[in-house]
Design a protein around this motif. Structure first.
Motif, PDB file in Angstrom:
ATOM      1  N   PHE A  10       1.304  85.823  55.690  1.00  0.00           N
ATOM      2  CA  PHE A  10       1.155  84.467  56.225  1.00  0.00           C
ATOM      3  C   PHE A  10       0.375  84.412  57.541  1.00  0.00           C
ATOM      4  O   PHE A  10       0.211  83.333  58.113  1.00  0.00           O
ATOM      5  CB  PHE A  10       2.537  83.831  56.409  1.00  0.00           C
ATOM      6  CG  PHE A  10       3.309  83.718  55.126  1.00  0.00           C
ATOM      7  CD1 PHE A  10       3.008  82.728  54.203  1.00  0.00           C
ATOM      8  CD2 PHE A  10       4.323  84.629  54.835  1.00  0.00           C
ATOM      9  CE1 PHE A  10       3.711  82.623  53.019  1.00  0.00           C
ATOM     10  CE2 PHE A  10       5.042  84.534  53.650  1.00  0.00           C
ATOM     11  CZ  PHE A  10       4.724  83.535  52.726  1.00  0.00           C
ATOM     12  N   LYS A  64      -2.749  84.085  59.120  1.00  0.00           N
ATOM     13  CA  LYS A  64      -4.116  83.678  58.797  1.00  0.00           C
ATOM     14  C   LYS A  64      -5.056  84.003  59.955  1.00  0.00           C
ATOM     15  O   LYS A  64      -4.622  84.167  61.103  1.00  0.00           O
ATOM     16  CB  LYS A  64      -4.152  82.185  58.473  1.00  0.00           C
ATOM     17  CG  LYS A  64      -3.350  81.811  57.238  1.00  0.00           C
ATOM     18  CD  LYS A  64      -3.464  80.317  56.929  1.00  0.00           C
ATOM     19  CE  LYS A  64      -2.678  79.972  55.677  1.00  0.00           C
ATOM     20  NZ  LYS A  64      -2.797  78.523  55.339  1.00  0.00           N
ATOM     21  N   PRO A  65      -6.356  84.114  59.695  1.00  0.00           N
ATOM     22  CA  PRO A  65      -7.321  84.499  60.739  1.00  0.00           C
ATOM     23  C   PRO A  65      -7.624  83.377  61.721  1.00  0.00           C
ATOM     24  O   PRO A  65      -8.640  82.697  61.639  1.00  0.00           O
ATOM     25  CB  PRO A  65      -8.569  84.870  59.920  1.00  0.00           C
ATOM     26  CG  PRO A  65      -8.457  84.046  58.682  1.00  0.00           C
ATOM     27  CD  PRO A  65      -6.989  83.972  58.369  1.00  0.00           C
ATOM     28  N   SER A  66      -6.709  83.185  62.653  1.00  0.00           N
ATOM     29  CA  SER A  66      -6.859  82.147  63.665  1.00  0.00           C
ATOM     30  C   SER A  66      -6.036  82.533  64.881  1.00  0.00           C
ATOM     31  O   SER A  66      -4.984  83.180  64.755  1.00  0.00           O
ATOM     32  CB  SER A  66      -6.394  80.792  63.125  1.00  0.00           C
ATOM     33  OG  SER A  66      -6.243  79.852  64.173  1.00  0.00           O
ATOM     34  N   TYR A  84      -2.360  82.001  64.916  1.00  0.00           N
ATOM     35  CA  TYR A  84      -1.460  82.901  64.189  1.00  0.00           C
ATOM     36  C   TYR A  84      -1.343  84.270  64.861  1.00  0.00           C
ATOM     37  O   TYR A  84      -0.646  85.147  64.352  1.00  0.00           O
ATOM     38  CB  TYR A  84      -1.958  83.094  62.752  1.00  0.00           C
ATOM     39  CG  TYR A  84      -1.775  81.879  61.874  1.00  0.00           C
ATOM     40  CD1 TYR A  84      -0.624  81.719  61.116  1.00  0.00           C
ATOM     41  CD2 TYR A  84      -2.747  80.890  61.810  1.00  0.00           C
ATOM     42  CE1 TYR A  84      -0.455  80.603  60.307  1.00  0.00           C
ATOM     43  CE2 TYR A  84      -2.587  79.765  61.014  1.00  0.00           C
ATOM     44  CZ  TYR A  84      -1.439  79.635  60.266  1.00  0.00           C
ATOM     45  OH  TYR A  84      -1.254  78.532  59.464  1.00  0.00           O
ATOM     46  N   GLU A 119     -12.320  85.566  51.891  1.00  0.00           N
ATOM     47  CA  GLU A 119     -12.204  84.217  52.419  1.00  0.00           C
ATOM     48  C   GLU A 119     -10.803  83.981  52.968  1.00  0.00           C
ATOM     49  O   GLU A 119      -9.799  84.254  52.303  1.00  0.00           O
ATOM     50  CB  GLU A 119     -12.508  83.195  51.331  1.00  0.00           C
ATOM     51  CG  GLU A 119     -12.505  81.756  51.827  1.00  0.00           C
ATOM     52  CD  GLU A 119     -12.857  80.758  50.734  1.00  0.00           C
ATOM     53  OE1 GLU A 119     -12.797  79.551  51.010  1.00  0.00           O
ATOM     54  OE2 GLU A 119     -13.168  81.202  49.613  1.00  0.00           O
ATOM     55  N   ASP A 120     -10.728  83.502  54.195  1.00  0.00           N
ATOM     56  CA  ASP A 120      -9.456  83.269  54.878  1.00  0.00           C
ATOM     57  C   ASP A 120      -8.646  84.570  54.998  1.00  0.00           C
ATOM     58  O   ASP A 120      -7.424  84.543  55.039  1.00  0.00           O
ATOM     59  CB  ASP A 120      -8.643  82.198  54.149  1.00  0.00           C
ATOM     60  CG  ASP A 120      -7.701  81.443  55.087  1.00  0.00           C
ATOM     61  OD1 ASP A 120      -7.978  81.408  56.291  1.00  0.00           O
ATOM     62  OD2 ASP A 120      -6.693  80.904  54.595  1.00  0.00           O
ATOM     63  N   LEU A 130      -7.964  86.703  52.863  1.00  0.00           N
ATOM     64  CA  LEU A 130      -6.974  86.830  51.790  1.00  0.00           C
ATOM     65  C   LEU A 130      -6.846  88.273  51.325  1.00  0.00           C
ATOM     66  O   LEU A 130      -5.742  88.707  50.938  1.00  0.00           O
ATOM     67  CB  LEU A 130      -7.367  85.930  50.620  1.00  0.00           C
ATOM     68  CG  LEU A 130      -6.320  85.775  49.501  1.00  0.00           C
ATOM     69  CD1 LEU A 130      -5.031  85.180  50.057  1.00  0.00           C
ATOM     70  CD2 LEU A 130      -6.870  84.915  48.369  1.00  0.00           C
ATOM     71  N   ARG A 138      -4.458  89.956  53.692  1.00  0.00           N
ATOM     72  CA  ARG A 138      -3.104  89.410  53.574  1.00  0.00           C
ATOM     73  C   ARG A 138      -2.431  89.836  52.272  1.00  0.00           C
ATOM     74  O   ARG A 138      -1.230  90.165  52.251  1.00  0.00           O
ATOM     75  CB  ARG A 138      -3.166  87.895  53.708  1.00  0.00           C
ATOM     76  CG  ARG A 138      -3.589  87.442  55.124  1.00  0.00           C
ATOM     77  CD  ARG A 138      -4.152  86.040  55.143  1.00  0.00           C
ATOM     78  NE  ARG A 138      -3.201  85.108  54.543  1.00  0.00           N
ATOM     79  CZ  ARG A 138      -3.542  83.980  53.933  1.00  0.00           C
ATOM     80  NH1 ARG A 138      -4.829  83.655  53.836  1.00  0.00           N
ATOM     81  NH2 ARG A 138      -2.614  83.191  53.428  1.00  0.00           N
TER      82      ARG A 138
END
Length: 454
Positions: A108, A110-112, A115, A189-190, A192, A195
């Motif tokens: 959970f 995410k690349p930000s 987070y 992408e994102d 994923l 993760r």
């Protein structure tokens, strides 16, 4: 702390008996955390500046340091409670399941930057439960070995863990983390692919740790009431005072190994980060380096396990630590030459990490007085955790100081973090000098005769 396994009636003197393989399978399962989470994948992902901010690398060091402090504070109470209630299997099971759940929750993240602290919190919490579980796991080596083969048994466990790391890293690289979609069609992408890899690691941990969880048992309680956190520290102080009077060399070993083992932990924690941030490795290159590093370390650990039984763990530890310091300095000064320096001398450094850890475990198993193996490994874990923040603090402090002195961004001077780790290894080596060979500390034939089958 001692957890007994159902070995199907096999003799504990057998080197590759069923119980040794089952015991070592936990090392394979935990390799998902050691290699993928903390070294070559998740920590590298979490310290990517364009995803999580320019201070992500230093924040990882401070968070890891905090986790180490928490472990140091809690380990005595948890260790004493497990010893006195006999619920060693309960602790091992609870921490292993929690480890798998925390790794799975990394999906959970995410690349930000929003987070970043979730990722750091999950990493710190998983570090905590892993270290507590490792206390139980490491103490079991004296239950499944003799003084004559403990070096091979300990080395086999570490070596099998490295093999697990190789297989898992290769599977993740080919299946998910390639620049384009892997075999399973998961794209980057994102983030994923990273993760989903964490979810796979959680499953890996469960599958390979399960055999030990299913076969280990709680031991009979000692009958002594739990004394709580402060009482545990009082007991710890009395144990160390008694050891200081009766076996001062063992005390020096506990102190020195606590320091240099934290340096080894720093190598694992920040090795992949340095490859990515300081040497510009791409994500897939970091994983390829991780595969090569684990292959080198795995072979070396098994080979050095044989050497451990021949020349003794003390010589293995001294030679390995000295070699690591020299190689780390070459990596630092050789940075201008580019990634080839990290490939050559970083891999050479990996030769000595596993043997140092395995030889430390076998040394303590050899010198522990009959009937006190649980207490000794409790002290081993507690003293280790008491300084478990050192390498993280030195790593981050070295980068921060270099940034302030040079006026350059922290990411540009990330290579200075390795100097902090070298300092820890050197201090550990220096304090190891008074430690005598295990044959001078305890008589091995007497110890072998004093043991009873697990």
């Amino acid at each position: 702390m001692s957890t007994h396994t159902d070995d199907g009636g096999q003799s504990r003197t057998g080197f590759l008996s069923r119980k040794v393989v089952i015991w070592a399978s936990w090392d394979v399962g935990s390799s998902a955390f050691n290699s993928v989470v903390t070294t070559f994948v998740f920590s590298v992902y979490l310290t990517t500046p364009k995803l999580f901010g320019p201070s992500a690398n230093a924040n990882l060091g401070w968070t890891t340091a905090l986790a180490g402090i928490l472990v140091a504070l809690a380990a005595p109470a948890l260790g004493q409670w497990a010893d006195r209630t006999g619920k060693t299997h309960t602790v091992l099971t609870a921490t292993t399941l929690a480890l798998a759940a925390l790794i799975g929750a990394m999906f959970f993240v995410k690349p930000s930057e929003h987070y970043a602290w979730l990722g750091l919190l999950l990493l710190a919490a998983s570090n905590f439960v892993f270290e507590v579980g490792s206390v139980i796991y490491n103490s079991m080596v004296s239950d499944i070995s003799t003084p004559e083969n403990v070096g091979r048994v300990s080395g086999f466990g570490w070596g099998l863990g490295y093999i697990g790391s190789i297989l898992l890293l290769f599977f993740l690289l080919v299946g998910f983390i390639q620049p384009e979609a892997g075999l399973f069609g998961v794209t980057g992408e994102d983030a994923l692919n990273i993760r989903v890899s964490m979810a796979v690691c959680a499953l890996w941990t469960l599958v390979f740790c399960l055999p030990l969880l299913l076969t280990s048992r709680n031991r009979p309680p000692s009958g002594e009431p739990s004394r709580g956190l402060f009482g545990s520290y009082a007991d710890l102080g009395r144990s160390i005072a008694r050891l200081w009077r009766e076996s001062r060399s063992v005390v020096w070993f506990l102190v020195s190994s606590a320091i240099y083992r934290d340096g080894l932990a720093g190598v694992f924690t920040f090795g992949g980060v340095l490859a990515g941030v300081a040497f510009g490795f791409k994500r897939e290159e970091v994983i390829m380096f991780g595969i090569a590093a684990n292959l080198v370390a795995g072979v070396a650990t098994v080979v050095f396990g044989q050497l451990d039984d021949r020349i003794g763990p003390r010589k293995v530890i001294v030679g390995s630590l000295a070699s690591m310091c020299v190689l780390a300095l070459i990596v630092f000064f050789g940075k201008p030459a580019g990634p080839v320096v990290f490939w050559v001398f970083g891999l050479a450094l990996c030769v000595f990490v596993g043997p140092t850890q395995a030889a430390s475990r076998s040394y303590l198993a050899r010198v522990a007085p009959p009937g006190s193996g649980a207490e000794m490994f409790g002290l081993y874990a507690t003293t280790g955790r008491a300084v478990s923040f050192l390498s993280s603090v030195m790593y981050s402090s070295s980068i921060t100081l270099a940034s302030k002195v040079s006026g350059r961004p922290k990411d540009d001077v990330a290579i200075y973090g390795i100097l902090g780790i070298i300092v820890i290894l050197l201090v550990g080596l220096a304090t190891f000098a008074p430690v005598r060979p295990e044959t001078e500390t305890s008589e091995r034939p007497e110890r072998a005769a004093a043991r009873t089958p697990a």
